[in-house]
Motif scaffolding. Structure first.
Motif, short mmCIF file in Angstrom:
data_model
loop_
_atom_site.label_atom_id
_atom_site.label_comp_id
_atom_site.label_asym_id
_atom_site.label_seq_id
_atom_site.Cartn_x
_atom_site.Cartn_y
_atom_site.Cartn_z
N ALA A 1 0.85 -1.19 0.00
CA ALA A 1 0.00 0.00 0.00
C ALA A 1 0.88 1.24 0.00
O ALA A 1 1.03 1.94 1.01
N ASP A 2 1.50 1.51 -1.16
CA ASP A 2 2.34 2.69 -1.28
C ASP A 2 2.19 3.28 -2.68
O ASP A 2 1.61 2.66 -3.58
N SER A 3 2.70 4.48 -2.88
CA SER A 3 2.50 5.17 -4.14
C SER A 3 3.24 4.51 -5.31
O SER A 3 2.75 4.54 -6.44
N ALA A 4 4.39 3.89 -5.05
CA ALA A 4 5.12 3.21 -6.13
C ALA A 4 4.31 2.03 -6.66
O ALA A 4 4.23 1.84 -7.88
N THR A 5 3.72 1.26 -5.78
CA THR A 5 2.90 0.12 -6.19
C THR A 5 1.66 0.60 -6.94
O THR A 5 1.30 0.06 -7.98
N LEU A 6 1.02 1.64 -6.42
CA LEU A 6 -0.15 2.21 -7.09
C LEU A 6 0.21 2.65 -8.51
O LEU A 6 -0.51 2.34 -9.46
N HIS A 7 1.32 3.31 -8.65
CA HIS A 7 1.79 3.75 -9.97
C HIS A 7 2.00 2.56 -10.90
O HIS A 7 1.57 2.57 -12.06
N ASN A 8 2.65 1.52 -10.41
CA ASN A 8 2.93 0.34 -11.24
C ASN A 8 1.66 -0.40 -11.63
O ASN A 8 1.52 -0.82 -12.79
N ILE A 9 0.74 -0.56 -10.71
CA ILE A 9 -0.51 -1.25 -11.02
C ILE A 9 -1.32 -0.44 -12.04
O ILE A 9 -1.85 -0.98 -12.99
N MET A 10 -1.37 0.87 -11.83
CA MET A 10 -2.10 1.74 -12.76
C MET A 10 -1.50 1.64 -14.16
O MET A 10 -2.22 1.55 -15.15
N ARG A 11 -0.20 1.64 -14.25
CA ARG A 11 0.49 1.56 -15.54
C ARG A 11 0.23 0.22 -16.22
O ARG A 11 -0.05 0.16 -17.43
N HIS A 12 0.27 -0.86 -15.44
CA HIS A 12 -0.01 -2.18 -16.01
C HIS A 12 -1.44 -2.26 -16.54
O HIS A 12 -1.67 -2.80 -17.63
N GLN A 13 -2.39 -1.75 -15.78
CA GLN A 13 -3.77 -1.80 -16.25
C GLN A 13 -3.94 -0.95 -17.50
O GLN A 13 -4.62 -1.36 -18.45
N LEU A 14 -3.33 0.21 -17.53
CA LEU A 14 -3.43 1.10 -18.69
C LEU A 14 -3.00 0.42 -19.97
O LEU A 14 -3.62 0.60 -21.03
N PHE A 15 -1.96 -0.41 -19.90
CA PHE A 15 -1.41 -1.04 -21.11
C PHE A 15 -1.96 -2.44 -21.39
O PHE A 15 -1.60 -3.03 -22.41
N THR A 16 -2.81 -2.96 -20.52
CA THR A 16 -3.33 -4.31 -20.77
C THR A 16 -4.85 -4.39 -20.86
O THR A 16 -5.37 -5.37 -21.40
N VAL A 17 -5.55 -3.42 -20.34
CA VAL A 17 -7.02 -3.43 -20.38
C VAL A 17 -7.45 -2.29 -21.30
O VAL A 17 -7.42 -1.12 -20.90
N PRO A 18 -7.86 -2.60 -22.53
CA PRO A 18 -8.15 -1.54 -23.49
C PRO A 18 -9.51 -0.88 -23.29
O PRO A 18 -10.43 -1.46 -22.71
N PHE A 19 -9.59 0.37 -23.78
CA PHE A 19 -10.89 0.99 -23.93
C PHE A 19 -11.63 0.18 -24.99
O PHE A 19 -11.06 -0.18 -26.01
N GLU A 20 -12.87 -0.12 -24.73
CA GLU A 20 -13.65 -0.96 -25.65
C GLU A 20 -15.10 -0.50 -25.68
O GLU A 20 -15.69 -0.27 -24.62
N ASN A 21 -15.67 -0.39 -26.85
CA ASN A 21 -17.09 -0.05 -26.98
C ASN A 21 -17.82 -1.06 -27.86
O ASN A 21 -18.77 -0.73 -28.55
N LEU A 22 -17.38 -2.31 -27.82
CA LEU A 22 -17.98 -3.34 -28.67
C LEU A 22 -19.44 -3.62 -28.32
O LEU A 22 -20.25 -3.88 -29.21
N ASP A 23 -19.77 -3.58 -27.03
CA ASP A 23 -21.16 -3.85 -26.64
C ASP A 23 -22.10 -2.81 -27.22
O ASP A 23 -23.19 -3.15 -27.70
N VAL A 24 -21.71 -1.56 -27.18
CA VAL A 24 -22.56 -0.49 -27.73
C VAL A 24 -22.73 -0.68 -29.23
O VAL A 24 -23.83 -0.56 -29.76
N GLN A 25 -21.64 -1.00 -29.91
CA GLN A 25 -21.71 -1.22 -31.36
C GLN A 25 -22.60 -2.41 -31.71
O GLN A 25 -23.20 -2.45 -32.77
N ALA A 26 -22.67 -3.38 -30.78
CA ALA A 26 -23.51 -4.56 -31.00
C ALA A 26 -24.94 -4.35 -30.52
O ALA A 26 -25.76 -5.27 -30.58
N GLY A 27 -25.24 -3.15 -30.01
CA GLY A 27 -26.59 -2.85 -29.55
C GLY A 27 -26.92 -3.38 -28.18
O GLY A 27 -28.09 -3.46 -27.80
N LYS A 28 -25.90 -3.75 -27.42
CA LYS A 28 -26.11 -4.26 -26.06
C LYS A 28 -26.05 -3.12 -25.05
O LYS A 28 -25.37 -2.12 -25.27
#
Length: 80
Positions: free
Chosen positions: A23-50
């Motif tokens: 629970a420190d700022s370095a870990t928070l920074h690293n986790i945030m960076r990992h999520q940013l580069f591995t979990v993409p913005f996605e709007n597929l459900d909207v395009q599919a009408g869901k």
């Protein structure tokens, strides 16, 4: 966001994070960076009408269990 089906170790695997769970700022920074580069913005459900769910468990299932991305509020909600 709190969801009953969230598993921290599964989340770390999803974002390819292998560092400490401190629970420190370095870990928070690293986790945030990992999520940013591995979990993409996605709007597929909207395009599919869901309807995009706001239910925390469904967001967790979509991103962690189905390996998908999501809208900003889904991705940021999971991070929170």
């Amino acid at each position: 966001m709190h969801c009953d089906n969230f598993d921290l170790s599964r989340y770390f695997r999803r974002i390819n994070y292998t560092g400490p769970a401190a629970a420190d700022s370095a870990t928070l920074h690293n986790i945030m960076r990992h999520q940013l580069f591995t979990v993409p913005f996605e709007n597929l459900d909207v395009q599919a009408g869901k309807v995009v769910s706001l239910v925390p468990e469904e967001i967790c299932d979509k991103i962690l269990h189905q390996g998908r991305g999501g809208y900003c509020y889904e991705v940021n909600g999971l991070f929170a």
